[in-house]
Write a protein that holds these residues in place. Structure first.
Motif, short mmCIF file in Angstrom:
data_model
loop_
_atom_site.label_atom_id
_atom_site.label_comp_id
_atom_site.label_asym_id
_atom_site.label_seq_id
_atom_site.Cartn_x
_atom_site.Cartn_y
_atom_site.Cartn_z
N ASP A 23 72.99 113.30 23.42
CA ASP A 23 72.26 114.81 22.75
C ASP A 23 73.55 115.57 22.62
O ASP A 23 73.60 116.70 21.51
N LYS A 24 74.56 115.85 24.10
CA LYS A 24 75.64 116.20 24.21
C LYS A 24 76.82 115.85 22.70
O LYS A 24 77.22 116.80 22.56
N ALA A 25 76.98 114.78 22.83
CA ALA A 25 78.54 114.49 21.69
C ALA A 25 77.68 114.91 19.88
O ALA A 25 79.21 114.84 19.92
N THR A 26 76.54 115.35 19.99
CA THR A 26 75.94 115.36 18.88
C THR A 26 75.72 116.66 18.59
O THR A 26 75.17 117.30 17.18
N ASP A 27 76.04 117.38 19.62
CA ASP A 27 75.22 118.57 19.36
C ASP A 27 75.96 119.78 17.99
O ASP A 27 77.02 120.19 18.15
N PRO A 28 74.35 119.70 17.43
CA PRO A 28 74.92 120.99 16.27
C PRO A 28 75.02 121.91 16.81
O PRO A 28 76.03 123.04 14.91
N SER A 29 75.61 122.66 17.92
CA SER A 29 75.82 124.03 17.88
C SER A 29 77.22 124.35 18.41
O SER A 29 77.98 125.36 18.38
N THR A 30 77.90 123.05 18.60
CA THR A 30 79.20 123.02 18.96
C THR A 30 79.77 123.08 17.45
O THR A 30 80.02 121.40 17.08
N PRO A 31 80.58 123.62 17.32
CA PRO A 31 81.46 123.51 15.69
C PRO A 31 82.42 122.36 16.25
O PRO A 31 82.88 121.32 14.98
N GLU A 32 83.15 122.14 17.04
CA GLU A 32 84.45 120.86 17.62
C GLU A 32 83.95 119.56 18.06
O GLU A 32 82.82 120.02 18.88
N PRO A 44 69.07 116.66 9.10
CA PRO A 44 69.56 117.84 8.33
C PRO A 44 70.19 118.44 8.31
O PRO A 44 70.92 119.17 7.92
N GLN A 45 70.59 118.91 9.79
CA GLN A 45 71.59 119.33 10.54
C GLN A 45 72.89 119.28 9.99
O GLN A 45 73.96 117.72 10.94
N GLU A 46 73.91 119.29 9.49
CA GLU A 46 75.19 118.96 9.06
C GLU A 46 76.30 118.51 10.03
O GLU A 46 76.38 117.42 10.27
N MET A 47 75.91 119.76 10.48
CA MET A 47 77.29 119.64 12.03
C MET A 47 76.71 118.43 13.01
O MET A 47 77.59 117.66 13.36
N GLU A 48 75.18 118.05 13.47
CA GLU A 48 74.76 117.03 14.17
C GLU A 48 75.21 115.75 13.49
O GLU A 48 75.78 114.76 14.08
N ALA A 49 75.14 115.69 12.08
CA ALA A 49 75.15 114.19 10.81
C ALA A 49 77.02 114.23 11.22
O ALA A 49 77.51 113.09 11.54
N LEU A 50 77.65 114.66 10.44
CA LEU A 50 78.94 114.89 11.30
C LEU A 50 79.60 114.31 12.72
O LEU A 50 80.66 113.36 13.01
N HIS A 51 79.38 115.31 14.07
CA HIS A 51 79.43 114.60 15.38
C HIS A 51 78.74 113.01 15.32
O HIS A 51 79.48 112.59 15.43
N ALA A 52 77.55 112.67 14.42
CA ALA A 52 77.58 111.25 14.96
C ALA A 52 78.52 110.63 14.28
O ALA A 52 78.58 109.13 14.71
N LEU A 53 78.49 110.83 12.81
CA LEU A 53 79.88 109.83 12.73
C LEU A 53 81.09 109.20 13.36
O LEU A 53 81.46 109.05 13.38
N THR A 54 81.56 110.60 13.97
CA THR A 54 82.49 111.00 14.99
C THR A 54 82.18 110.21 15.93
O THR A 54 83.14 109.30 15.93
N VAL A 55 81.18 109.88 16.84
CA VAL A 55 80.79 108.69 17.35
C VAL A 55 81.06 107.89 17.50
O VAL A 55 81.09 106.99 18.23
#
Length: 265
Positions: A1-10, A44-55
């Motif tokens: 959850d922390k690694a894909t947290d949508p509230s953090t842009p980086e 559905p949250q773009e940032m969460e999905a993008l972080h998950a792809l980085t992970v």
């Protein structure tokens, strides 16, 4: 959850690395992790999905053959396809997320040519018109995965220790077998330390490449005079992070003088 947290842009690289470590440490890690990541990539949250792809990309680089086998199964590939398909989540997934998913699947067809299911899944997306053309994957974006076991493993390269070990194991004396046991333990520890160093180097290079790419994008905006206060703050934060990583990169370079490929990166 922390690694894909949508509230953090980086990207939170510390959490991403801890996630990879957990996957490697847990016997069920390689089979559980793709399921957890698929759920986040479909967010559905773009940032969460993008972080998950980085992970996901980082796991591909750091979690070895068992993880590669899991992502090459239709069960996981279908979850990625759902993000692109208009029959499932394709209608509301953002273009940025869909573009990244396409990049990921395409890059795997290049790096895992032996995995027929990945190639079939990608060809199906093209056949159905969901993917119009092969994406151009930036070289610094997703590094090809290192081989699961380093070719220059200590068990292969330290001839002296290997010969001594073979001799001790053939002996019928109890003290020789105990010595062999101690030697195996020390060789394994040395191998693990070496592996950890390689992993740390790959992650640092990946983080620097990501930060520099983001800084380039922000500087492009600056040239076009589309520079907000938040952009300015982000650029400052990225610069400070790169400054902190600078001495670490120099140290890593000095440790890899005998490895041309690593030094090149």
């Amino acid at each position: 959850d922390k690694a894909t947290d949508p509230s953090t842009p980086e990207e939170n690289w510390e959490c991403i690395q801890r996630f990879c470590d957990q996957v490697n440490a847990d016997t069920e890690g390689p089979s559980l992790a793709p399921r957890l990541l698929a759920h986040k990539i479909q967010s559905p949250q773009e940032m969460e999905a993008l972080h998950a792809l980085t992970v996901l990309e980082t796991c591909v680089n750091n979690c070895g053959e068992r993880f590669h086998n899991e992502i090459a199964k239709f069960r996981f590939l279908n979850e990625l396809i759902k993000v692109l398909s208009p029959k499932y989540y394709g209608t509301w997934s953002s273009e940025k997320v869909k573009s990244r998913v396409t990049e990921v699947i395409f890059s795997w067809t290049v790096w895992f040519p032996q995995e027929v299911k990945i190639r079939d899944a990608y060809q199906m997306l093209k056949k159905q018109g969901i993917v119009k053309e092969d994406p151009k994957v930036p070289e610094d974006k997703i590094l090809p995965p290192p081989s699961p076991r380093p070719q220059n493993s200590i068990f292969d390269t330290d001839e002296e220790k290997s010969k001594l070990l073979a001799r001790l194991l053939k002996s019928s004396h109890a003290e020789d077998l105990q010595a062999a046991n101690r030697l195996i333990k020390s060789m394994i520890q040395e191998e693990q330390e070496k592996s950890a160093k390689v992993s740390r180097r790959a992650n640092t290079i990946s983080e620097v490449a990501e930060n520099v790419k983001r800084m380039d994008e922000l500087l492009e905006n600056y040239k076009r005079q589309e520079f907000s206060k938040s952009d300015q703050e982000t650029l400052q934060a990225l610069f400070q992070r790169c400054e902190k990583l600078r001495p670490l990169l120099f140290r890593l370079a000095s440790e890899t003088v005998d490895d041309d490929e690593a030094l090149g990166k």
